[in-house]
Motif scaffolding. Structure first.
Motif, PDB file in Angstrom:
ATOM      1  N   MET A  54       0.849  -1.187   0.000  1.00 10.45           N
ATOM      2  CA  MET A  54       0.000   0.000   0.000  1.00 10.45           C
ATOM      3  C   MET A  54       0.887   1.240   0.000  1.00 10.45           C
ATOM      4  SD  MET A  54      -3.006   1.106  -0.129  1.00 10.45           S
ATOM      5  CE  MET A  54      -3.976  -0.357   0.229  1.00 10.45           C
ATOM      6  N   ASP A  55       0.754   2.022  -1.071  1.00 11.27           N
ATOM      7  CA  ASP A  55       1.585   3.227  -1.154  1.00 11.27           C
ATOM      8  C   ASP A  55       0.816   4.397  -0.569  1.00 11.27           C
ATOM      9  OD1 ASP A  55       3.465   5.108  -1.675  1.00 11.27           O
ATOM     10  OD2 ASP A  55       3.354   4.960  -3.868  1.00 11.27           O
ATOM     11  N   ALA A  56       0.939   4.550   0.751  1.00 10.38           N
ATOM     12  CA  ALA A  56       0.249   5.643   1.439  1.00 10.38           C
ATOM     13  C   ALA A  56       1.256   6.600   2.067  1.00 10.38           C
ATOM     14  CB  ALA A  56      -0.703   5.088   2.498  1.00 10.38           C
ATOM     15  N   PRO A  95      11.242  -3.744  -8.987  1.00 15.40           N
ATOM     16  CA  PRO A  95      11.063  -2.548  -9.816  1.00 15.40           C
ATOM     17  C   PRO A  95       9.587  -2.253 -10.002  1.00 15.40           C
ATOM     18  CG  PRO A  95      12.313  -4.294 -10.953  1.00 15.40           C
ATOM     19  CD  PRO A  95      11.641  -4.918  -9.787  1.00 15.40           C
ATOM     20  N   ASN A  96       9.207  -0.998  -9.759  1.00 12.63           N
ATOM     21  CA  ASN A  96       7.802  -0.605  -9.919  1.00 12.63           C
ATOM     22  C   ASN A  96       7.589   0.130 -11.244  1.00 12.63           C
ATOM     23  OD1 ASN A  96       4.998   0.112  -8.593  1.00 12.63           O
ATOM     24  ND2 ASN A  96       5.749   1.985  -9.560  1.00 12.63           N
ATOM     25  N   VAL A  97       6.528  -0.271 -11.939  1.00 13.86           N
ATOM     26  CA  VAL A  97       6.092   0.466 -13.130  1.00 13.86           C
ATOM     27  C   VAL A  97       4.609   0.760 -12.945  1.00 13.86           C
ATOM     28  CG1 VAL A  97       5.921   0.496 -15.650  1.00 13.86           C
ATOM     29  CG2 VAL A  97       7.732  -0.857 -14.554  1.00 13.86           C
ATOM     30  N   SER A  98       4.221   2.014 -12.997  1.00 13.27           N
ATOM     31  CA  SER A  98       2.800   2.361 -12.902  1.00 13.27           C
ATOM     32  C   SER A  98       2.293   2.782 -14.280  1.00 13.27           C
ATOM     33  CB  SER A  98       2.576   3.466 -11.862  1.00 13.27           C
ATOM     34  OG  SER A  98       3.070   3.087 -10.600  1.00 13.27           O
ATOM     35  N   ARG A  99       2.503   4.075 -14.630  1.00  6.37           N
ATOM     36  CA  ARG A  99       1.947   4.571 -15.899  1.00  6.37           C
ATOM     37  C   ARG A  99       2.443   3.777 -17.108  1.00  6.37           C
ATOM     38  NH1 ARG A  99       3.471  10.688 -14.630  1.00  6.37           N
ATOM     39  NH2 ARG A  99       4.991   9.508 -13.388  1.00  6.37           N
ATOM     40  N   GLY A 100       3.679   3.311 -17.066  1.00  3.72           N
ATOM     41  CA  GLY A 100       4.247   2.565 -18.202  1.00  3.72           C
ATOM     42  C   GLY A 100       3.400   1.361 -18.578  1.00  3.72           C
ATOM     43  N   VAL A 138      10.584   1.909   3.484  1.00  4.56           N
ATOM     44  CA  VAL A 138      10.956   3.199   4.063  1.00  4.56           C
ATOM     45  C   VAL A 138      11.608   4.063   2.977  1.00  4.56           C
ATOM     46  CG1 VAL A 138      12.461   4.277   5.775  1.00  4.56           C
ATOM     47  CG2 VAL A 138      11.285   2.125   6.318  1.00  4.56           C
ATOM     48  N   LEU A 139      11.114   5.281   2.816  1.00  2.62           N
ATOM     49  CA  LEU A 139      11.692   6.179   1.807  1.00  2.62           C
ATOM     50  C   LEU A 139      13.137   6.476   2.179  1.00  2.62           C
ATOM     51  CD1 LEU A 139       8.764   8.774   1.441  1.00  2.62           C
ATOM     52  CD2 LEU A 139       9.230   6.776   0.004  1.00  2.62           C
ATOM     53  N   ALA A 140      14.070   6.027   1.372  1.00  2.00           N
ATOM     54  CA  ALA A 140      15.494   6.256   1.664  1.00  2.00           C
ATOM     55  C   ALA A 140      16.086   7.221   0.645  1.00  2.00           C
ATOM     56  CB  ALA A 140      16.246   4.931   1.670  1.00  2.00           C
ATOM     57  N   THR A 186      14.723   8.706  -2.796  1.00  2.00           N
ATOM     58  CA  THR A 186      13.538   8.689  -3.655  1.00  2.00           C
ATOM     59  C   THR A 186      13.896   9.074  -5.099  1.00  2.00           C
ATOM     60  OG1 THR A 186      12.929  10.927  -2.975  1.00  2.00           O
ATOM     61  CG2 THR A 186      11.958   9.102  -1.741  1.00  2.00           C
ATOM     62  N   SER A 187      12.972   8.766  -5.998  1.00  2.00           N
ATOM     63  CA  SER A 187      13.271   8.903  -7.431  1.00  2.00           C
ATOM     64  C   SER A 187      13.234  10.352  -7.911  1.00  2.00           C
ATOM     65  CB  SER A 187      12.255   8.084  -8.242  1.00  2.00           C
ATOM     66  OG  SER A 187      10.962   8.652  -8.130  1.00  2.00           O
ATOM     67  N   ASN A 188      12.622  11.241  -7.113  1.00  2.00           N
ATOM     68  CA  ASN A 188      12.440  12.628  -7.568  1.00  2.00           C
ATOM     69  C   ASN A 188      13.671  13.472  -7.243  1.00  2.00           C
ATOM     70  OD1 ASN A 188      11.823  12.244  -4.794  1.00  2.00           O
ATOM     71  ND2 ASN A 188      10.951  14.284  -4.691  1.00  2.00           N
TER      72      ASN A 188
HETATM   73  O1  LIG Z   1       7.118   5.164  -2.737  1.00  2.00           O
HETATM   74  C1  LIG Z   1       6.908   5.154  -3.955  1.00  2.00           C
HETATM   75  O2  LIG Z   1       6.263   4.264  -4.470  1.00  2.00           O
HETATM   76  C2  LIG Z   1       7.574   6.168  -4.778  1.00  2.00           C
HETATM   77  C3  LIG Z   1       8.775   6.624  -4.301  1.00  2.00           C
HETATM   78  C4  LIG Z   1       9.602   7.389  -5.138  1.00  2.00           C
HETATM   79  O3  LIG Z   1      10.727   7.730  -4.782  1.00  2.00           O
HETATM   80  N1  LIG Z   1       9.157   7.721  -6.370  1.00  2.00           N
HETATM   81  C5  LIG Z   1       7.932   7.320  -6.849  1.00  2.00           C
HETATM   82  O4  LIG Z   1       7.626   7.618  -8.012  1.00  2.00           O
HETATM   83  N2  LIG Z   1       7.110   6.582  -6.034  1.00  2.00           N
HETATM   84  C6  LIG Z   1       5.769   6.172  -6.507  1.00  2.00           C
HETATM   85  O5  LIG Z   1       5.926   5.245  -7.579  1.00  2.00           O
HETATM   86  C7  LIG Z   1       4.919   5.459  -8.596  1.00  2.00           C
HETATM   87  C8  LIG Z   1       5.618   5.806  -9.893  1.00  2.00           C
HETATM   88  O6  LIG Z   1       4.691   5.882 -10.931  1.00  2.00           O
HETATM   89  P1  LIG Z   1       5.121   5.949 -12.480  1.00  2.00           P
HETATM   90  O7  LIG Z   1       6.100   7.059 -12.613  1.00  2.00           O
HETATM   91  O8  LIG Z   1       3.818   6.226 -13.166  1.00  2.00           O
HETATM   92  O9  LIG Z   1       5.690   4.602 -12.838  1.00  2.00           O
HETATM   93  C9  LIG Z   1       4.010   6.543  -8.041  1.00  2.00           C
HETATM   94  O10 LIG Z   1       2.949   5.899  -7.346  1.00  2.00           O
HETATM   95  C10 LIG Z   1       4.873   7.304  -7.047  1.00  2.00           C
HETATM   96  O11 LIG Z   1       4.119   7.854  -5.992  1.00  2.00           O
END
Ligand SMILES: O=C(O)c1cc(=O)[nH]c(=O)n1[C@@H]1O[C@H](COP(=O)(O)O)[C@@H](O)[C@H]1O
Length: 278
Positions: free
Chosen positions: A94-96, A245-250, A151-153, A155-157
């Motif tokens: 759960m990404d909250a 590895p997480n992919v959402s919009r992709g 835990v956010l260590a 982050t991608s941004n």
């Molecule tokens: O904790 C996260 O999931 C998260 C951390 C992070 O550093 N960067 C990040 O993009 N996310 C989440 O990962 C998902 C990325 O989505 P897409 O960029 O569409 O693949 C979003 O739900 C963000 O909130």
């Protein structure tokens, strides 16, 4: 006896591959699927993703904010999707991104990590920036429930660096300190611990950080944020074995056709397997 999240995650990664599909019902995605940005659109979008992918993908990461923006009816969709994904053998992170002082953190933890909670999830993303110690109630409840935390260590941004790369009095960065706390949490656990770090796949060379935390590394940033599966070995080095590895919009942008969603997820899953040698 409930198996730990780390144990269940390792099995799921071995069986289905490490891909995590994010479920982020952006208004723009609903629109591109031909759906209205309302509760009916949210329901259709979410259950289409669940039905298309529940039996094949190892990990799902619903982004709670996209459900909360519709109030209690949106949260009800999130509850049902979470239960359905788990019933089909997927793990739900759960990404909250919760984080607060001790007693309030305890209430957040109960909402997502207490076994009889309507939003009970396999793991929860949490922010340690009120101090790692403030997460203690969540760590304790996760252990009790066989759940995990991410835990956010690092982050991608790009904005994350001003906090996470800040150097402490002892010479370590804040991000490295979070990784060290997690390594301590996971010490001695096999096949790996349940306390993961979020480390962006967009960050380039991370060789100055010790990513060997004996726990999972959730790696968002592939697809819409510009990283690719081929980047994973370079970014994570030997720790790539533990990367989710997480992919959402992709993936989501391939909808609304269920077959197209499955193909997009499969394409990413294959590219990831190839890149990490899983
Ligand atoms: O904790 C996260 O999931 C998260 C951390 C992070 O550093 N960067 C990040 O993009 N996310 C989440 O990962 C998902 C990325 O989505 P897409 O960029 O569409 O693949 C979003 O739900 C963000 O909130």
């Amino acid at each position: 006896m409930t198996l730990s999240f780390g144990t269940r995650l390792r099995s799921a990664m071995d069986e289905r591959g490490p891909l995590c599909v994010g479920i982020d019902p952006h208004a723009s995605l609903l629109d591109s699927w031909g759906l209205a940005d309302d509760i009916a659109g949210l329901e259709r979008f979410t259950y289409t993703v669940v039905e298309a992918l529940a039996g094949t993908v190892a990990v799902f990461k619903p982004q709670a904010a996209f459900f909360e923006r519709f109030g209690s009816r949106g949260v009800a969709v999130l509850e049902r999707a979470t239960a359905d994904l788990r019933a089909a053998g997927g793990l739900v992170v759960m990404d909250a991104k919760r984080g607060d002082i001790g007693s309030t953190m305890g209430a957040y933890a109960e909402a997502f990590l207490r076994k009889d909670s309507p939003l009970f999830s396999d793991a929860l993303t949490v922010s340690p920036y009120l101090g790692y110690g403030s997460l203690k109630p969540a760590v304790e409840l996760a252990r009790e429930s066989g759940a995990g935390l991410f835990v956010l260590a690092l982050t991608s941004n790009p904005e994350g660096a001003e906090v996470q790369r800040a150097v402490r009095e002892d010479g370590r960065t804040v991000g490295a300190t979070m990784l060290a706390h997690l390594a301590e949490e996971n010490a001695g656990e096999t096949p790996m611990g349940s306390f993961g770090a979020v480390v962006g796949a967009t960050l380039g060379d991370l060789s100055s950080f010790d990513l060997d935390i004996n726990g999972p590394l959730l790696a968002p940033g592939i697809g819409a944020q510009g990283a690719t599966p081929a980047d994973l070995p370079r970014v994570f080095g030997a720790a790539v074995r533990n990367v989710v590895p997480n992919v959402s919009r992709g993936v989501l942008k391939a909808g609304p056709d269920a077959g197209a969603l499955r193909s997009a997820a499969e394409r990413y899953a294959n590219e990831i397997r190839e890149a990490v040698g899983a």
